[in-house]
Each structure stands twice: as structure tokens, then as C-alpha cells.
Design an enzyme around this catalytic site. Structure first.
Site, PDB file in Angstrom:
ATOM      1  N   SER A 108       3.590   2.537  -7.012  1.00 45.95           N
ATOM      2  CA  SER A 108       4.862   1.864  -7.283  1.00 45.95           C
ATOM      3  C   SER A 108       5.173   1.853  -8.784  1.00 45.95           C
ATOM      4  O   SER A 108       4.262   1.813  -9.611  1.00 45.95           O
ATOM      5  CB  SER A 108       4.769   0.420  -6.774  1.00 45.95           C
ATOM      6  OG  SER A 108       5.830  -0.357  -7.287  1.00 45.95           O
ATOM      7  N   TYR A 131      11.979   3.017  -9.402  1.00 48.03           N
ATOM      8  CA  TYR A 131      13.130   2.108  -9.305  1.00 48.03           C
ATOM      9  C   TYR A 131      14.080   2.460 -10.437  1.00 48.03           C
ATOM     10  O   TYR A 131      13.638   2.865 -11.518  1.00 48.03           O
ATOM     11  CB  TYR A 131      12.679   0.654  -9.500  1.00 48.03           C
ATOM     12  CG  TYR A 131      12.129  -0.007  -8.270  1.00 48.03           C
ATOM     13  CD1 TYR A 131      12.844  -0.041  -7.081  1.00 48.03           C
ATOM     14  CD2 TYR A 131      10.889  -0.637  -8.306  1.00 48.03           C
ATOM     15  CE1 TYR A 131      12.342  -0.674  -5.960  1.00 48.03           C
ATOM     16  CE2 TYR A 131      10.373  -1.282  -7.177  1.00 48.03           C
ATOM     17  CZ  TYR A 131      11.112  -1.295  -6.013  1.00 48.03           C
ATOM     18  OH  TYR A 131      10.615  -1.925  -4.909  1.00 48.03           O
ATOM     19  N   THR A 157      13.522   4.771  -4.878  1.00 49.47           N
ATOM     20  CA  THR A 157      13.859   3.657  -3.981  1.00 49.47           C
ATOM     21  C   THR A 157      15.243   3.124  -4.308  1.00 49.47           C
ATOM     22  O   THR A 157      15.510   2.725  -5.442  1.00 49.47           O
ATOM     23  CB  THR A 157      12.810   2.539  -4.106  1.00 49.47           C
ATOM     24  OG1 THR A 157      11.550   3.089  -3.734  1.00 49.47           O
ATOM     25  CG2 THR A 157      13.141   1.362  -3.202  1.00 49.47           C
ATOM     26  N   LYS A 256      14.240   6.784  -0.885  1.00 49.19           N
ATOM     27  CA  LYS A 256      13.584   5.778  -0.036  1.00 49.19           C
ATOM     28  C   LYS A 256      14.488   4.562   0.152  1.00 49.19           C
ATOM     29  O   LYS A 256      14.983   3.998  -0.831  1.00 49.19           O
ATOM     30  CB  LYS A 256      12.259   5.338  -0.678  1.00 49.19           C
ATOM     31  CG  LYS A 256      11.524   4.260   0.106  1.00 49.19           C
ATOM     32  CD  LYS A 256      10.142   4.007  -0.464  1.00 49.19           C
ATOM     33  CE  LYS A 256       9.401   2.970   0.360  1.00 49.19           C
ATOM     34  NZ  LYS A 256       9.855   1.592   0.119  1.00 49.19           N
ATOM     35  N   HIS A 280      12.768  -1.580   3.487  1.00 50.12           N
ATOM     36  CA  HIS A 280      11.878  -2.209   2.521  1.00 50.12           C
ATOM     37  C   HIS A 280      10.935  -3.217   3.209  1.00 50.12           C
ATOM     38  O   HIS A 280      10.618  -4.268   2.661  1.00 50.12           O
ATOM     39  CB  HIS A 280      12.685  -2.904   1.425  1.00 50.12           C
ATOM     40  CG  HIS A 280      12.063  -2.818   0.059  1.00 50.12           C
ATOM     41  ND1 HIS A 280      12.486  -1.917  -0.884  1.00 50.12           N
ATOM     42  CD2 HIS A 280      11.042  -3.495  -0.521  1.00 50.12           C
ATOM     43  CE1 HIS A 280      11.770  -2.082  -1.995  1.00 50.12           C
ATOM     44  NE2 HIS A 280      10.877  -3.034  -1.799  1.00 50.12           N
TER      45      HIS A 280
HETATM   46  C1  FNR Z   1       6.820  -3.245  -0.732  1.00 53.20           C
HETATM   47  N1  FNR Z   1       7.688  -2.159  -0.719  1.00 53.20           N
HETATM   48  C2  FNR Z   1       7.974  -1.492  -1.893  1.00 53.20           C
HETATM   49  N2  FNR Z   1       8.774  -0.395  -1.882  1.00 53.20           N
HETATM   50  C3  FNR Z   1       9.037   0.291  -3.010  1.00 53.20           C
HETATM   51  O1  FNR Z   1       9.741   1.282  -2.963  1.00 53.20           O
HETATM   52  N3  FNR Z   1       8.495  -0.143  -4.209  1.00 53.20           N
HETATM   53  C4  FNR Z   1       7.702  -1.242  -4.303  1.00 53.20           C
HETATM   54  O2  FNR Z   1       7.234  -1.587  -5.375  1.00 53.20           O
HETATM   55  C5  FNR Z   1       7.448  -1.966  -3.115  1.00 53.20           C
HETATM   56  N4  FNR Z   1       6.685  -3.094  -3.153  1.00 53.20           N
HETATM   57  C6  FNR Z   1       6.327  -3.729  -1.973  1.00 53.20           C
HETATM   58  C7  FNR Z   1       5.463  -4.812  -2.009  1.00 53.20           C
HETATM   59  C8  FNR Z   1       5.053  -5.404  -0.821  1.00 53.20           C
HETATM   60  C9  FNR Z   1       4.084  -6.539  -0.867  1.00 53.20           C
HETATM   61  C10 FNR Z   1       5.524  -4.903   0.406  1.00 53.20           C
HETATM   62  C11 FNR Z   1       5.063  -5.498   1.710  1.00 53.20           C
HETATM   63  C12 FNR Z   1       6.404  -3.857   0.453  1.00 53.20           C
HETATM   64  C13 FNR Z   1       8.165  -1.604   0.570  1.00 53.20           C
HETATM   65  C14 FNR Z   1       7.130  -0.638   1.123  1.00 53.20           C
HETATM   66  O3  FNR Z   1       7.047   0.525   0.332  1.00 53.20           O
HETATM   67  C15 FNR Z   1       7.463  -0.223   2.559  1.00 53.20           C
HETATM   68  O4  FNR Z   1       8.785   0.259   2.618  1.00 53.20           O
HETATM   69  C16 FNR Z   1       7.295  -1.371   3.542  1.00 53.20           C
HETATM   70  O5  FNR Z   1       6.150  -2.118   3.224  1.00 53.20           O
HETATM   71  C17 FNR Z   1       7.177  -0.847   4.976  1.00 53.20           C
HETATM   72  O6  FNR Z   1       7.081  -1.882   5.889  1.00 53.20           O
HETATM   73  P1  FNR Z   1       5.693  -2.429   6.484  1.00 53.20           P
HETATM   74  O7  FNR Z   1       4.840  -1.249   6.862  1.00 53.20           O
HETATM   75  O8  FNR Z   1       5.053  -3.246   5.410  1.00 53.20           O
HETATM   76  O9  FNR Z   1       6.123  -3.249   7.634  1.00 53.20           O
END
Ligand code: FNR
Length: 382
Positions: A108, A131, A157, A256, A280
């Protein structure tokens, strides 16, 4: 230790006991009333597989190519911000588990460990998530760092032009409560997890956002994260910015956070090599469709023209097979690996990948699919 967890939901419970309350809530929570978070899981689980028998399933091949890279499973680790707080130098541990197992790891933008730290410790290509930050000079520099670190794909993203309100983070003391009061509250919660406090809180320093430290300056601590995000993420982002990123980034570019067929078409027209169908993890706009519900229309619109990855609610190998059966080319694991990292570090992430593989094998054998390409809508019960 291994007996403590034999599924992702076991790791979730282990995580709850291992990390301070505010960190568990951060990982586990969704936005607002968590309706979409719940739908991601329940809509996926409602998809019924079609049991088939008497097919020679003695040889199964689960490998595939994801964004030009051979992968042991059609699975990659999703970007998880602040994962480095879940275990000591957590992103390095997770990247190592993914590399050793043979699936891609995504770092990330808002990781604790920097790109240089992760790629220095774990040779081999990783994916980097971007981002859009207001300062384009900084963006250019960040993309150049990803290029120099030989990242093979950039996941841009786009579903966070503004952050969704995650009330559980306010209640836990992670967000909102700034200054000394917030710090004391989190310290109190950390004291209740002495193993974490020693291993990560003390020995796992520095607690910075490795990649964005240059723009955060002295204000690079956890305390400053949410405030910084709110004022530095760029809500003015449009397709022209995707064109700009496309021109800057030479490798595979993936958008994304796409949930709509029109947006998927625009992504392909603007030159993206792939998309991630995602909300997300139910952390942004609560009430939108689950990924599993949104996916079929997107597959209809751009299937065959681009790589379609999907995430949201995937907690087992069966869920991976379901997501592939409704049209994804690959699946990202989010919370599944975050819980495992929080519960048992690198070994936990490795174990979850083994569990996913074993569960996929059973699902494929009993639906008569011997290769990933066989996982199609006809393995579903109508
Ligand atoms: C995320 N997600 C996320 N996405 C992204 O593009 N950059 C990020 O920094 C983060 N950070 C993040 C932190 C936490 C704690 C979570 C749970 C999620 C979203 C992540 O990449 C992904 O899209 C989701 O987690 C998918 O859903 P599930 O598998 O957690 O249900």
C-alpha cells in the site's frame, strides 16, 4: 500454535486477542452501518457450486498468469494500509510469505515499511498500490520509486477521493481523538496486549508511513495519518489523471475500486491493463453493491478485453472459486491475510495461503474443474 487456527475466521479471533483493540477494529471494520461489508461476504457465500462426480480429478493445476506474472494460485495479497502495525515490520513478513508461496504481494501507499525496505528484504517483483495525492511532484517521485524497485504492476486506487466514515475507528480511539488523549487511549489498549506492545510497539519501530514520510515530514506518526489523509488525498481526480499515471508508469496499470460497467469501459478505453472490482472491502460508500453482485455486469462489459481482478468478502478457497466462476480472472485477499498477519505473522500468512489452496483443491475436484480455465459459470448451480 498451528492448532489455534484452521480457517480465516479462526485467524480473525486470534487477531482480536493479539493486537490492541484499535488495530483490530481498524482491520475488521467497514464504513457507516457496514451493510456493504456484510453483503460482500453473504452475497459471495450465497453462490451455490454445482457438484459433479465421476470425473478424473487426480491431477489439478491451480497455477495461472496474473498481470503477466506466473502465480501458484489465481490469488494476490491486496494492499492493506498500516499492515506493518499488525506484526513487527509486518509488510516485510507478509511479502516474504507471499514470495515463498508464489503469489503476488501488493504494498500500500500508506504502509509502515517503505518500498525500499520491503523490496530490499524480499527480492523479486511486488505490486505497488497508488493513491492520488495532491502534490503531483511527490506522485511522480513515488511512481519513479516503484519503477526503480522493479514493481511489476501498479494498482491505482480510485474509490477513495474522500475517506468513508468508519465509526468503529472513532469509537476505538484510532481516528478523531487527536493529541495526548488519543495517544493515551491507544497506549492503554496496547498495555492489554503486552506481547504486541513489546514485539511491535517497542521493537517494531519506527512507526511511520514509510512511503509518504517525505510529504508528512515530522508529522509522520500514526496520530497524523487520518488528518493527513483527509487533507492530502486528491478528490479532484478524473480520467485525465489516469492518462497522466499511464504516461508516467511503464508497467502493468490496474484501476482498483471499479464497481460500475461504464467505469470499467472507461478504464479500458483510457489504457488500463486491468481493473479490480472492489468497494474497498466495504470501507467506503456503505450501501453499494457487493463485489460479487457488481462483477457479472462488468464481465459482460469488458470481459476478454482486460484482466478483471475482484475482491471483497473472500475468506476461503471456496470463495476464490466462486469469484472466478462468476468471471474474475484473479482474486485479491484483503482481511484474510491481515487477520493472519496479526494472529501469527509471516507463518500465519503462509498458513492462510495453504488453507486457501487446499480449499480450492476440494472445490475444484468436486465441481470437476481440473484447471483454472475450467472454473466457469457452468460449475455453478442455477
Ligand atoms: C484496505 N484496503 C486498501 N485498499 C487500497 O487500495 N489501499 C489501502 O491502503 C488499503 N488499506 C486497507 C486497510 C484495511 C485494514 C483493509 C481491510 C482494507 C482495501 C483492500 O485492498 C481490499 O480492497 C479489501 O480489503 C477487500 O475486501 P476484504 O477481502 O477485506 O473483504
Amino acid at each position: 500454535m498451528a492448532r489455534e487456527a484452521s480457517s480465516v475466521s479462526d485467524y480473525r479471533e486470534l487477531a482480536r486477542r493479539r493486537v490492541p483493540h484499535f488495530l483490530f477494529e481498524y482491520v475488521d471494520g467497514g464504513s457507516y452501518d457496514q451493510v456493504t461489508l456484510g453483503r460482500n461476504e453473504s452475497d459471495l457465500r450465497e453462490i451455490a457450486l454445482r457438484q459433479r462426480v465421476m470425473r478424473d480429478v487426480s491431477r489439478l493445476d491451480l497455477s495461472t498468469i496474473l498481470l503477466g506474472q506466473k502465480s501458484r494460485l489465481p490469488v494476490a495479497l491486496a494492499p492493506i494500509g498500516l499492515a506493518g502495525m499488525l506484526a513487527r515490520r509486518g509488510e516485510v513478513q507478509a511479502a516474504r510469505a507471499a514470495r515463498d508461496f508464489g503469489v503476488p504481494f501488493t504494498l500500500s501507499t500508506v504502509s509502515a515499511c517503505s518500498l525500499a525496505e520491503v523490496t530490499g528484504a524480499v527480492p523479486g517483483p511486488i505490486w505497488f498500490q497508488l493513491y492520488m495525492i495532491r502534490d503531483r511532484g511527490f506522485m511522480r517521485d513515488l511512481i519513479a520509486r516503484a519503477q526503480a524497485a522493479k514493481c511489476s504492476a501498479l494498482l491505482f486506487t480510485v474509490d477513495m477521493p474522500v475517506p468513508g466514515a468508519r465509526y468503529r475507528d472513532y469509537r476505538s480511539g484510532l481516528a478523531g481523538a487527536g493529541g495526548t488523549a488519543g495517544t493515551l487511549r491507544r497506549m492503554g489498549q496496547a498495555m492489554l496486549r503486552p506481547e504486541w506492545a513489546w514485539d511491535v510497539g517497542l521493537m517494531g519501530r519506527p512507526h511511520k508511513l514509510g512511503n509518504v514520510a517525505p510529504v508528512l515530514g515530522k508529522r509522520s506518526g500514526l496520530n497524523d495519518f487520518f488528518g493527513w489523509m483527509g487533507s492530502n488525498f486528491d478528490p479532484s481526480v478524473t480520467w485525465r489523471d489516469l492518462e497522466w499515471v499511464r504516461a508516467e508508469w511503464k508497467g502493468q496499470l490496474v484501476l482498483k475500486g471499479v464497481l460500475d460497467a461504464d467505469d470499467a469501459r472507461a478504464a479500458v478505453d483510457t489504457g488500463a491493463d486491468g481493473i479490480v472490482v472492489s468497494n474497498h472491502g466495504g470501507r467506503q460508500l456503505d450501501g453499494v453493491l457487493s463485489s460479487a453482485r457488481a462483477l457479472p455486469a462488468i464481465v459482460q462489459a469488458v470481459g476478454g478485453q482486460t484482466t478483471i481482478l475482484a475482491d471483497g468478502g473472500v475468506r476461503s478457497g471456496l470463495d476464490v472459486v466462486r469469484m472466478l466462476a462468476i468471471g474474475a480472472n484473479g482474486v485479491l485477499l484483503g482481511r484474510a491475510w491481515a487477520y493472519a498477519l496479526a494472529g501469527r505473522g509471516q507463518a500465519g500468512v503462509a498458513h492462510v495461503l495453504q488453507l486457501i489452496e487446499a480449499e480450492m483443491r476440494v472445490a475444484m475436484a468436486l465441481t470437476g474443474a481440473t484447471r483454472i480455465a475450467d472454473i466457469k459459470p457452468d460449475i455453478l448451480s442455477r
